[in-house]
Design a protein around this motif. Sequence first.
Motif, PDB file in Angstrom:
ATOM      1  N   LEU A 104       0.819  -1.225   0.000  1.00  0.00           N
ATOM      2  CA  LEU A 104       0.000   0.000   0.000  1.00  0.00           C
ATOM      3  C   LEU A 104       0.849   1.269   0.000  1.00  0.00           C
ATOM      4  CD1 LEU A 104      -2.975  -1.005   2.346  1.00  0.00           C
ATOM      5  CD2 LEU A 104      -2.866  -0.992  -0.157  1.00  0.00           C
ATOM      6  N   LEU A 105       2.134   1.135   0.353  1.00  0.00           N
ATOM      7  CA  LEU A 105       3.008   2.314   0.247  1.00  0.00           C
ATOM      8  C   LEU A 105       3.168   2.738  -1.211  1.00  0.00           C
ATOM      9  CD1 LEU A 105       5.987   1.785   2.722  1.00  0.00           C
ATOM     10  CD2 LEU A 105       4.159   3.483   2.876  1.00  0.00           C
ATOM     11  N   PHE A 106       3.061   1.732  -2.119  1.00  0.00           N
ATOM     12  CA  PHE A 106       3.276   2.018  -3.541  1.00  0.00           C
ATOM     13  C   PHE A 106       1.977   2.103  -4.334  1.00  0.00           C
ATOM     14  CE2 PHE A 106       7.125  -0.026  -1.944  1.00  0.00           C
ATOM     15  CZ  PHE A 106       8.059   0.948  -2.275  1.00  0.00           C
ATOM     16  N   LEU A 107       0.889   1.510  -3.788  1.00  0.00           N
ATOM     17  CA  LEU A 107      -0.357   1.411  -4.552  1.00  0.00           C
ATOM     18  C   LEU A 107      -1.527   1.648  -3.598  1.00  0.00           C
ATOM     19  CD1 LEU A 107      -1.252   0.322  -7.486  1.00  0.00           C
ATOM     20  CD2 LEU A 107      -1.815  -1.774  -6.263  1.00  0.00           C
ATOM     21  N   ALA A 108      -2.157   2.832  -3.670  1.00  0.00           N
ATOM     22  CA  ALA A 108      -3.307   3.100  -2.784  1.00  0.00           C
ATOM     23  C   ALA A 108      -4.481   2.213  -3.194  1.00  0.00           C
ATOM     24  CB  ALA A 108      -3.698   4.568  -2.882  1.00  0.00           C
ATOM     25  N   ALA A 109      -5.146   1.613  -2.213  1.00  0.00           N
ATOM     26  CA  ALA A 109      -6.308   0.756  -2.519  1.00  0.00           C
ATOM     27  C   ALA A 109      -7.326   1.582  -3.309  1.00  0.00           C
ATOM     28  CB  ALA A 109      -6.915   0.218  -1.234  1.00  0.00           C
ATOM     29  N   PRO A 110      -7.817   1.044  -4.453  1.00  0.00           N
ATOM     30  CA  PRO A 110      -8.610   1.865  -5.386  1.00  0.00           C
ATOM     31  C   PRO A 110     -10.086   1.990  -5.021  1.00  0.00           C
ATOM     32  CG  PRO A 110      -8.254  -0.312  -6.310  1.00  0.00           C
ATOM     33  CD  PRO A 110      -7.554  -0.309  -4.985  1.00  0.00           C
ATOM     34  N   TYR A 111     -10.357   2.629  -3.886  1.00  0.00           N
ATOM     35  CA  TYR A 111     -11.746   2.958  -3.561  1.00  0.00           C
ATOM     36  C   TYR A 111     -11.783   4.381  -3.014  1.00  0.00           C
ATOM     37  CZ  TYR A 111     -10.870   2.334   1.478  1.00  0.00           C
ATOM     38  OH  TYR A 111     -10.392   2.475   2.763  1.00  0.00           O
ATOM     39  N   GLY A 112     -12.989   4.953  -2.921  1.00  0.00           N
ATOM     40  CA  GLY A 112     -13.115   6.331  -2.434  1.00  0.00           C
ATOM     41  C   GLY A 112     -12.340   7.297  -3.314  1.00  0.00           C
ATOM     42  N   ASN A 140      -2.520  -1.224   7.201  1.00  0.00           N
ATOM     43  CA  ASN A 140      -3.506  -0.893   6.178  1.00  0.00           C
ATOM     44  C   ASN A 140      -3.750   0.623   6.107  1.00  0.00           C
ATOM     45  OD1 ASN A 140      -5.541  -1.236   4.322  1.00  0.00           O
ATOM     46  ND2 ASN A 140      -7.037  -2.072   5.761  1.00  0.00           N
ATOM     47  N   LEU A 141      -3.846   1.253   7.263  1.00  0.00           N
ATOM     48  CA  LEU A 141      -4.340   2.634   7.294  1.00  0.00           C
ATOM     49  C   LEU A 141      -3.241   3.708   7.260  1.00  0.00           C
ATOM     50  CD1 LEU A 141      -7.379   2.280   9.742  1.00  0.00           C
ATOM     51  CD2 LEU A 141      -7.342   2.253   7.234  1.00  0.00           C
ATOM     52  N   VAL A 142      -2.032   3.407   7.755  1.00  0.00           N
ATOM     53  CA  VAL A 142      -0.990   4.449   7.723  1.00  0.00           C
ATOM     54  C   VAL A 142      -0.616   4.807   6.275  1.00  0.00           C
ATOM     55  CG1 VAL A 142       1.412   4.988   8.327  1.00  0.00           C
ATOM     56  CG2 VAL A 142      -0.123   4.019  10.050  1.00  0.00           C
ATOM     57  N   PRO A 143      -0.367   3.806   5.383  1.00  0.00           N
ATOM     58  CA  PRO A 143      -0.066   4.194   3.992  1.00  0.00           C
ATOM     59  C   PRO A 143      -1.225   4.942   3.336  1.00  0.00           C
ATOM     60  CG  PRO A 143       0.517   1.887   4.366  1.00  0.00           C
ATOM     61  CD  PRO A 143      -0.243   2.352   5.583  1.00  0.00           C
ATOM     62  N   ARG A 144      -2.471   4.552   3.663  1.00  0.00           N
ATOM     63  CA  ARG A 144      -3.612   5.245   3.061  1.00  0.00           C
ATOM     64  C   ARG A 144      -3.708   6.681   3.580  1.00  0.00           C
ATOM     65  NH1 ARG A 144      -7.511   3.741  -0.324  1.00  0.00           N
ATOM     66  NH2 ARG A 144      -9.409   4.976  -0.395  1.00  0.00           N
ATOM     67  N   ALA A 145      -3.391   6.871   4.852  1.00  0.00           N
ATOM     68  CA  ALA A 145      -3.399   8.236   5.393  1.00  0.00           C
ATOM     69  C   ALA A 145      -2.338   9.087   4.701  1.00  0.00           C
ATOM     70  CB  ALA A 145      -3.158   8.198   6.901  1.00  0.00           C
ATOM     71  N   LEU A 146      -1.173   8.499   4.416  1.00  0.00           N
ATOM     72  CA  LEU A 146      -0.128   9.245   3.684  1.00  0.00           C
ATOM     73  C   LEU A 146      -0.626   9.626   2.291  1.00  0.00           C
ATOM     74  CD1 LEU A 146       2.952   7.066   4.730  1.00  0.00           C
ATOM     75  CD2 LEU A 146       2.556   9.452   5.373  1.00  0.00           C
ATOM     76  N   ALA A 147      -1.319   8.664   1.639  1.00  0.00           N
ATOM     77  CA  ALA A 147      -1.863   8.952   0.302  1.00  0.00           C
ATOM     78  C   ALA A 147      -2.954  10.021   0.394  1.00  0.00           C
ATOM     79  CB  ALA A 147      -2.410   7.665  -0.324  1.00  0.00           C
TER      80      ALA A 147
END
Length: 252
Positions: free
Chosen positions: A25-33, A221-228
């Motif tokens: 997830l550091l390299f690829l944000a989960a594709p939702y929202g 799961n959530l720290v990389p998404r928060a960075l994105a």
Amino acid sequence: MPSRALHEWLILIELGLGAVTFLALLFLAAPYGRHARPGFGPTVPARVGWIIMESPALLAFAWFYSAGPHRLDPVPMLFFGLWLVHYTHRVIVFPLRMRPGQRSMPIVIVMSAIAFNFLNAAVNAPQLSAYGIYPTATLGEPHFWIGLTLFLGGFFANLHADSVLRELRKPGETSYAIPRGGLYEFVASPNYLAEIIEWIGFAIATWSLAGLSFALYTAANLVPRALANLKWYRSTFPDYPSHRKAVFPWVL
Ligand code: NDP
């Protein structure tokens, strides 16, 4: 109900999955929202996706829990109650109240969340009702009260942070705005911060590797998404407050 040996393996698998998830997830944000984009196959409406993908966290968890010999002991029932409160909200209340944007959710995200929620149920439910040791004396342990306080604090902070986002849109609106007030003055994703605190609290209260594996997975799961999310806010809103961090105030 997994055997004790299989249960220990499942915990290790969840820990390993957390490490893999974090790196991916550091390299690829989960594709939702806000990070939704084409190329991830068929989709379902976000609200339907949330209900379906989170349901095993209630149903499979209840099934594994009810197979354990300590299912009617008071402390396991209390932990089970905390789990039910969180996931009844996440499976039913949150999706029904959300004001999703125009984007829908790829089925691949729904399927991977279903698989994770099964694994997590097989890890944490047997911990409570079969393999953990939770006599009534647990209620006199400091770690129980520290963990319970963190869990409840995280739970209510998560509800508040999600409600701030909901209020940014009137019914039918799909646009994004800069959230303001409370923890939003410090970080881009306080709902994620609160969720991480909540499951750290659960891990401390249950004093278990099973609980820790879920807390670490949640952070992975959530720290990389928060960075994105922070990067997205900065590139979308030129007036986004520059002092705000992604998820941990003043730190990250
Ligand atoms: P987001 O913060 O990305 O979005 C939550 C909702 O708010 C969505 O409906 C979103 O719309 C809307 N929204 C977000 N930002 C804005 C904005 N700036 N303006 C207007 N509306 C906005 O959270 P997630 O969807 O990733 O997660 C939802 C909840 O689930 C959180 O509480 C999170 O902690 C929890 N969660 C827990 C996980 C775990 O591992 N335990 C994993 C993932 C989530 P849209 O969909 O259109 O972007």
